[in-house]
Design an enzyme around this catalytic site. Sequence first.
Site, PDB file in Angstrom:
ATOM      1  N   ARG A   1       0.819  -1.210   0.000  1.00 11.55           N
ATOM      2  CA  ARG A   1       0.000   0.000   0.000  1.00 11.55           C
ATOM      3  C   ARG A   1       0.850   1.256   0.000  1.00 11.55           C
ATOM      4  O   ARG A   1       0.454   2.291  -0.493  1.00 11.55           O
ATOM      5  CB  ARG A   1      -0.922  -0.014   1.231  1.00 11.55           C
ATOM      6  CG  ARG A   1      -1.999   1.059   1.174  1.00 11.55           C
ATOM      7  CD  ARG A   1      -2.927   1.011   2.390  1.00 11.55           C
ATOM      8  NE  ARG A   1      -2.245   1.279   3.626  1.00 11.55           N
ATOM      9  CZ  ARG A   1      -2.211   0.459   4.671  1.00 11.55           C
ATOM     10  NH1 ARG A   1      -2.821  -0.697   4.633  1.00 11.55           N
ATOM     11  NH2 ARG A   1      -1.555   0.788   5.767  1.00 11.55           N
TER      12      ARG A   1
ATOM     13  N   ASP B   1      -6.874  22.382  -9.913  1.00 12.85           N
ATOM     14  CA  ASP B   1      -7.201  21.242 -10.765  1.00 12.85           C
ATOM     15  C   ASP B   1      -6.575  21.558 -12.120  1.00 12.85           C
ATOM     16  O   ASP B   1      -7.076  22.373 -12.888  1.00 12.85           O
ATOM     17  CB  ASP B   1      -8.721  21.071 -10.870  1.00 12.85           C
ATOM     18  CG  ASP B   1      -9.108  19.827 -11.686  1.00 12.85           C
ATOM     19  OD1 ASP B   1      -8.326  19.455 -12.580  1.00 12.85           O
ATOM     20  OD2 ASP B   1     -10.187  19.258 -11.445  1.00 12.85           O
TER      21      ASP B   1
ATOM     22  N   LYS C   1      -7.144  11.567 -17.825  1.00 15.64           N
ATOM     23  CA  LYS C   1      -7.353  12.291 -19.079  1.00 15.64           C
ATOM     24  C   LYS C   1      -6.087  12.251 -19.937  1.00 15.64           C
ATOM     25  O   LYS C   1      -5.818  11.240 -20.550  1.00 15.64           O
ATOM     26  CB  LYS C   1      -7.823  13.716 -18.773  1.00 15.64           C
ATOM     27  CG  LYS C   1      -9.013  13.777 -17.791  1.00 15.64           C
ATOM     28  CD  LYS C   1     -10.311  13.310 -18.431  1.00 15.64           C
ATOM     29  CE  LYS C   1     -11.449  13.076 -17.441  1.00 15.64           C
ATOM     30  NZ  LYS C   1     -11.795  14.165 -16.556  1.00 15.64           N
TER      31      LYS C   1
HETATM   32  C1  PLP Z   1     -12.391  14.054 -15.249  1.00 17.10           C
HETATM   33  C2  PLP Z   1     -12.035  15.194 -14.369  1.00 17.10           C
HETATM   34  C3  PLP Z   1     -11.813  15.010 -13.011  1.00 17.10           C
HETATM   35  C4  PLP Z   1     -12.039  13.677 -12.315  1.00 17.10           C
HETATM   36  O1  PLP Z   1     -11.220  12.668 -12.741  1.00 17.10           O
HETATM   37  P1  PLP Z   1     -11.649  11.126 -12.588  1.00 17.10           P
HETATM   38  O2  PLP Z   1     -10.388  10.408 -12.829  1.00 17.10           O
HETATM   39  O3  PLP Z   1     -12.714  10.897 -13.602  1.00 17.10           O
HETATM   40  O4  PLP Z   1     -12.149  10.960 -11.194  1.00 17.10           O
HETATM   41  C5  PLP Z   1     -11.427  16.088 -12.257  1.00 17.10           C
HETATM   42  N1  PLP Z   1     -11.279  17.302 -12.800  1.00 17.10           N
HETATM   43  C6  PLP Z   1     -11.495  17.533 -14.097  1.00 17.10           C
HETATM   44  C7  PLP Z   1     -11.299  18.894 -14.634  1.00 17.10           C
HETATM   45  C8  PLP Z   1     -11.881  16.487 -14.920  1.00 17.10           C
HETATM   46  O5  PLP Z   1     -12.135  16.720 -16.213  1.00 17.10           O
END
Ligand code: PLP
Length: 393
Positions: free
Chosen positions: A58, A183, A208
């Site tokens: 972990r 983010d 992404k």
């Molecule tokens: C997709 C996304 C997330 C979340 O990511 P996951 O891996 O799907 O949990 C967070 N912030 C943005 C801007 C996103 O496009």
Amino acid sequence: MSSKHKATAVVSGGRDSKWTKGVVNPPVMRASTVVFESVAQMKQATGNRANQTLFYGRRGTDTSFAFADAMVALEGGEGCAIYPCGTAAITGALLSFLKAGDHLLMVDTAYEPTRDFCDKMLANLGIETTYYDPLVGAGIEALMKANTKVIFTESPGSITMEVQDVPAIAEVAHRHGAIVMLDNTWGAGMLFDAFAHGVDISIQAATKYVVGHSDVMLGTAVATKALWPQLRENSYLLGQCTSPDDLYLAMRGMRTLNVRMQQHQENALKIANWLAHRPEVDHIRHPAFSSCPGHDVWQRDFTGSNGLFSFVLKQGHQKATTAMLDGMRHFKMGYSWGGYESLILAVYGIERLRTATEWQTQGPLIRLHVGLEHVDDLIEDLADGFERFNQAL
Ligand SMILES: *Cc1c(COP(=O)(O)O)cnc(C)c1O
């Protein structure tokens, strides 16, 4: 390992021979149990567990240590906490720096699940959230309270693409003893240098662009030297860990991040320019266009763009956009983005997702993720879509 150029960082990051043992790619190391040869060795590993030492699955393996190194090479900062998805990275970072009685400033254009987490879980934990206008800049000062601990940014904003003046916000935050989280999924570590612009924790849905192939869920949070010990400790306490197979795929994706981003950018700019001349289109929400709120900040702070942007139609209803979307050949409907393939989404009810600002645009909004297909095929797909749209109007 820090490389001056991002193109080099994505190729060389995480490839220290201590992880690769001489082959090109760090191996997939599957482990729960780590066994020790002696009591002394066990003691040493236990005492060293914060420092990329094999101790218990972990707490990381050579695969995760290599991936964390690669993310630090890409983004800068001191260390990278790895989470099973981007949402877990966002919630994990927030939980690591907020406690009952604290105040959070959250951008109004945050990714919807981020908002949900604040409104549901953080509220229940006694943490107050105030949403703010993404274009507030230094005006954020008026919203600061004595107990404001975190200012959360997302730039460009989800769906509506407002670009934030992160340096102006960071200047205010730091003067008041608060920290800035970003983010940074759109920038992907390539287009926006978070730490050079005052960010303390840069978060990505690596799901992404870093992964880039729509086959892995993964999240990352890279922290400055000052915040890394607290982020690392708290992500350990939350029990966050990820599969080495997923990390291997993410590292493999990262090797082509730079060239993929260039092609996404080129294709998306061609399509956005084509859309800007369509009679159906009211305006383009792409940071490289002056019609996008915060465009000047994007010009100042970003080094480029990618495949994700939106556009607003002059008029239309759900029946017309449905006729358009239902017949698309290359642009498939899906909620994610950042993979090699093109995606399309018609977004309704944006006003429901905004509380500090008003979404006043009349026509429907369409979001595209422009993939790596030939751009002429994509434009033809959209042109045919507009024909169906106009027939259904
Ligand atoms: C997709 C996304 C997330 C979340 O990511 P996951 O891996 O799907 O949990 C967070 N912030 C943005 C801007 C996103 O496009």
